[in-house]
Design an enzyme around this catalytic site. Structure first.
Site, PDB file in Angstrom:
ATOM      1  N   SER A 113     -53.409  67.500  20.841  1.00  0.00           N
ATOM      2  CA  SER A 113     -53.992  68.120  19.650  1.00  0.00           C
ATOM      3  C   SER A 113     -54.128  67.050  18.551  1.00  0.00           C
ATOM      4  O   SER A 113     -54.805  66.056  18.753  1.00  0.00           O
ATOM      5  CB  SER A 113     -53.137  69.302  19.210  1.00  0.00           C
ATOM      6  OG  SER A 113     -53.826  70.110  18.291  1.00  0.00           O
ATOM      7  N   ASP A 148     -60.097  75.849  25.851  1.00  0.00           N
ATOM      8  CA  ASP A 148     -59.627  75.390  24.545  1.00  0.00           C
ATOM      9  C   ASP A 148     -60.750  75.568  23.534  1.00  0.00           C
ATOM     10  O   ASP A 148     -61.665  74.749  23.457  1.00  0.00           O
ATOM     11  CB  ASP A 148     -59.201  73.923  24.617  1.00  0.00           C
ATOM     12  CG  ASP A 148     -58.576  73.431  23.313  1.00  0.00           C
ATOM     13  OD1 ASP A 148     -58.543  74.213  22.345  1.00  0.00           O
ATOM     14  OD2 ASP A 148     -58.128  72.279  23.269  1.00  0.00           O
ATOM     15  N   HIS A 195     -55.588  75.645  24.896  1.00  0.00           N
ATOM     16  CA  HIS A 195     -55.098  74.439  24.209  1.00  0.00           C
ATOM     17  C   HIS A 195     -53.811  73.928  24.853  1.00  0.00           C
ATOM     18  O   HIS A 195     -53.424  72.779  24.658  1.00  0.00           O
ATOM     19  CB  HIS A 195     -54.878  74.779  22.736  1.00  0.00           C
ATOM     20  CG  HIS A 195     -54.863  73.595  21.816  1.00  0.00           C
ATOM     21  ND1 HIS A 195     -55.853  72.645  21.786  1.00  0.00           N
ATOM     22  CD2 HIS A 195     -53.957  73.202  20.867  1.00  0.00           C
ATOM     23  CE1 HIS A 195     -55.576  71.730  20.869  1.00  0.00           C
ATOM     24  NE2 HIS A 195     -54.427  72.041  20.307  1.00  0.00           N
TER      25      HIS A 195
END
Length: 703
Positions: A550, A631, A663
């Site tokens: 991320s 995601d 994600h």
């Protein structure tokens, strides 16, 4: 449950080990209810159990091992209710005495729809107020997939913002709270007529708040329900505002009154974790100030009387509005006789439990820490005592239950994952921390984990882990996705720095990353690496690897294009950012609006300034790219762009994609592949693979 000793802590051990929920004590404080699940890579199947822990001696016994059953709650001293998912989107609420194994669970009610997040208030020995959540149609009915009209097209058409969220395309159906009365007749529990009633019908309100909301988004008293909901007048794609509402309930079998807004003045951000006092007259909760910043500082608030929703009091309030306690209260529970609050707030890589007087007027001194080890997940009052049942985790324990005496500050361990599950062969001696000079003139913090059998006279390659968020932190916690011990047991010294943007070090440290993504945080990471080079003799920085997901993946790409990138032998980027100018492909648009100082058209230079794609001409370090099809926070085109650049530049690289993950990587079989690919990649370039082969040939390696 027999304890199994793992000969080596591997991804298979991590992912197949039993996972226990937080524990919930019964009304007497003698028993605690919890669930445990595990996955077998031999049968490729998941098993799950509902169990009861004897708090006095630490023993436990099985209540249910139905794989479809879960979310148990106490409805009597020895009686529990739990949800069982059925076919075609239906669900059942069942009851069972935890000591009676002679009969099958009794069905309280069958629902044409899927209920979850049950919460109760025991009214008497034969009456229980019951609240749960369920996906609900715009007409206010519980959503039942089987009742949907068959569509001959897959088209999805939208005319407004927020078309998808996390890993799902949005529909007109929303979460709602449903309530009813469970009564006991002829020794059997049943749901009183008219069944469950939609608490939020016709209000445009939705709770729990998607995608992660659960029982922490609402609470139940004998005479009402408190819940948080997004403001229906504001678009959720661009605003974080969630309000607290209170609904008085005279009868748990009649239609509700209209939800009433709890007014908090200048505080207009996220509201979270409402909790009733034992008499139901007071509510403690937390709230942020900004309505477009998901990582603003939470303030601890008290509603002293539910009959006056405009009288909200703030703990440690200051005239400048910043608040006198520079931490972020996450949740709170009431102590005995409602005289004290126990509040969870993060500090220096740990979720600490604090004691606070139950009235802001009496809270004249900052809170006192009463539990500082690991991360507290939940705390519950034990019966009528002053003691607390603590559920916690750490870097070496996936689950721990203990009794805390707040007055004596003493802790008694009842059950740990290593004693009642699988022992991972890990020890506290592997866990340490460092403070190093940061870029802003004050020291920064990092957690450190060394291999078992660590010898400080030797050198070990560095695994440099960069956390996501970015307003988050590495904590002394357990994870099945990013577990420092997995890397340590490969032979690395694992360093997990908490640079600018990290939580748990004061709000200024958090806020300093705003419009500064590749500035201060990058400098702090450079400072950390330099500190390890010069001061930590057992770390081999010449064989270092760096990994992140991320925002951590963003930073991997930023590092790749800057000087620090040449310090690493290999990089791993999971679901990261290729270009900050693509941030408007995300779903929660308030995030880039805040962190990059406005919209793309108002402040394009702010997005361009910290764009990793501007520096792809310097990309040269071998890099593994992992990205997932579901995601929607960072679409898969980000990962493809990284891989395409690396390949076109002739940089050694690999692309791993999971079409059925969001994600995160959550499915055990996929997670095992993830771990194998990541470890194979970093071990190859750090030289650990060569060492392993050599030890294996000489017979020194024990697996």
């Amino acid at each position: 449950m027999m304890t199994i000793q793992a000969s080596r802590f591997t991804p298979e051990v991590l992912l197949s080990a039993p996972r226990r929920s937080a524990s919930i004590p019964n009304s007497t404080g003698e028993l605690a209810l919890y669930t445990v699940s595990s996955y077998s890579f031999e049968t490729h199947a998941k098993t799950s159990q509902i169990r009861v822990l004897n708090i006095n001696d630490g023993s436990s016994h099985l209540v249910s091992e139905d794989a479809a059953a879960g979310e148990p709650i106490w409805i009597g001293e020895t009686e529990v209710a739990f949800i069982k998912n059925g076919d075609n989107g239906c669900s059942m609420l069942l009851s069972q005495d935890v000591y009676d194994k002679s009969t099958a669970p009794h069905m309280i009610h069958y629902f044409a729809g899927s209920i979850s997040n049950p919460k109760v208030k025991v009214l008497s020995s034969d009456k229980v107020a019951f609240v749960c959540s369920a996906l609900t149609t715009p007409d206010g009915d519980m959503y039942w997939p089987a009742a949907e009209t068959k569509s001959y097209t897959s088209a999805k058409i939208y005319t407004g913002l927020f078309v998808r969220h996390w890993d799902a395309w949005n529909t007109a159906n929303q979460n709602s709270l449903w309530y009813g009365l469970i009564v006991k007749r002829d020794d059997k529990w049943t749901l009183e007529h008219p069944g469950l009633t939609n608490l939020l019908a016709g209000t445009r309100l939705s709770s729990p708040v998607a995608p992660f909301g659960g029982t922490g988004d609402f609470d139940v008293s004998a005479s009402g329900v408190a819940f948080v909901s997004k403001d229906p007048e504001l678009n959720p794609a661009r605003h974080t505002k969630t309000d607290l509402y209170y609904v008085p309930i005279k009868s748990w079998t009649e239609k509700p009154s209209t939800p009433q807004l709890v007014k908090t003045g200048r505080l207009r951000g996220y509201s979270l974790s409402p909790a009733f006092s034992s008499d139901g007259r007071q509510i403690v909760f937390a709230r942020m100030r900004s309505e477009q910043y998901e990582s603003d500082k939470t303030r601890l608030l008290l509603l002293p009387d539910v009959t006056d929703l405009s009288n909200v009091q703030e703990f440690y309030e200051t005239k400048d509005g910043e608040g006198g306690w520079d931490l972020r209260p996450d949740w709170a529970v009431w102590g005995k006789d409602d005289k004290v609050l126990y509040v969870a707030a993060e500090l220096h890589g740990r979720m600490v439990l604090w004691e606070v007087p139950a009235s802001p007027l009496e809270a004249t001194h900052l809170p006192q820490a009463i539990h500082e080890d690991g991360c507290v997940i939940e705390a519950r009052i034990l019966g009528g005592s002053t003691s607390l049942l603590i559920s916690s985790k750490s870097r070496i324990e996936s689950s721990s239950y203990s009794i805390l005496n707040p007055e004596k500050r003493s802790i008694k361990e009842i059950s740990t994952s290593s004693k009642h599950g699988k022992s991972f062969g890990l020890s506290k001696s592997q866990c340490s921390e460092i403070w190093y000079p940061g870029s802003e003139g004050y020291n920064n913090h990092a957690l450190v984990m060394t291999p078992s059998g660590f010898d400080s006279s030797k050198k070990y390659p560095l695994a440099f882990l960069i956390h996501g968020g970015p307003q988050s932190a590495w904590t002394d916690d357990w994870s099945t996705r990013w577990n420092p011990a997995i890397f340590a047991e490969q032979g690395y010294v694992v360093v997990c720095p908490n640079p600018i943007g990290s939580t748990g070090y004061g709000q200024a440290h958090v806020d300093a990353i705003t419009e500064n993504w590749g500035g201060g945080p990058y400098k702090d990471l450079v400072k950390c690496f330099e500190y390890l080079e010069k001061e930590v003799k057992y770390v081999d920085t010449d064989r270092a690897v760096a990994l992140g997901a991320s925002y951590g993946g963003y930073m991997i790409n930023w590092i790749q294009g800057h000087d620090l990138g040449r310090k690493f032998k290999a990089l791993v980027c999971h679901d990261g950012v290729f270009s900050t100018q693509n941030q408007w492909a995300t779903e929660e648009l308030f995030f880039p609006e805040h962190d990059f100082g406005g919209t793309l058209w108002e402040n394009r230079s702010g997005y361009e300034k910290w764009d990793p794609s501007k520096h792809t001409g310097q990309w040269a370090t071998p890099q593994l790219v992992i990205h997932n099809e579901l995601d929607y926070r960072l679409p898969i085109s980000e990962g493809l762009s990284m891989f395409n650049v690396l390949q076109a530049r002739g940089v050694p690289s690999k692309f791993v994609m999971f079409p059925d993950e969001n994600h995160w990587v959550l499915k055990p079989e996929n997670s095992l592949v993830w771990h194998r690919e990541v470890l194979e990649w970093i071990n190859k370039y750090s030289g650990i693979s060569d060492e392993t082969k050599l030890e294996s040939r000489t017979g020194k390696l024990t697996v």
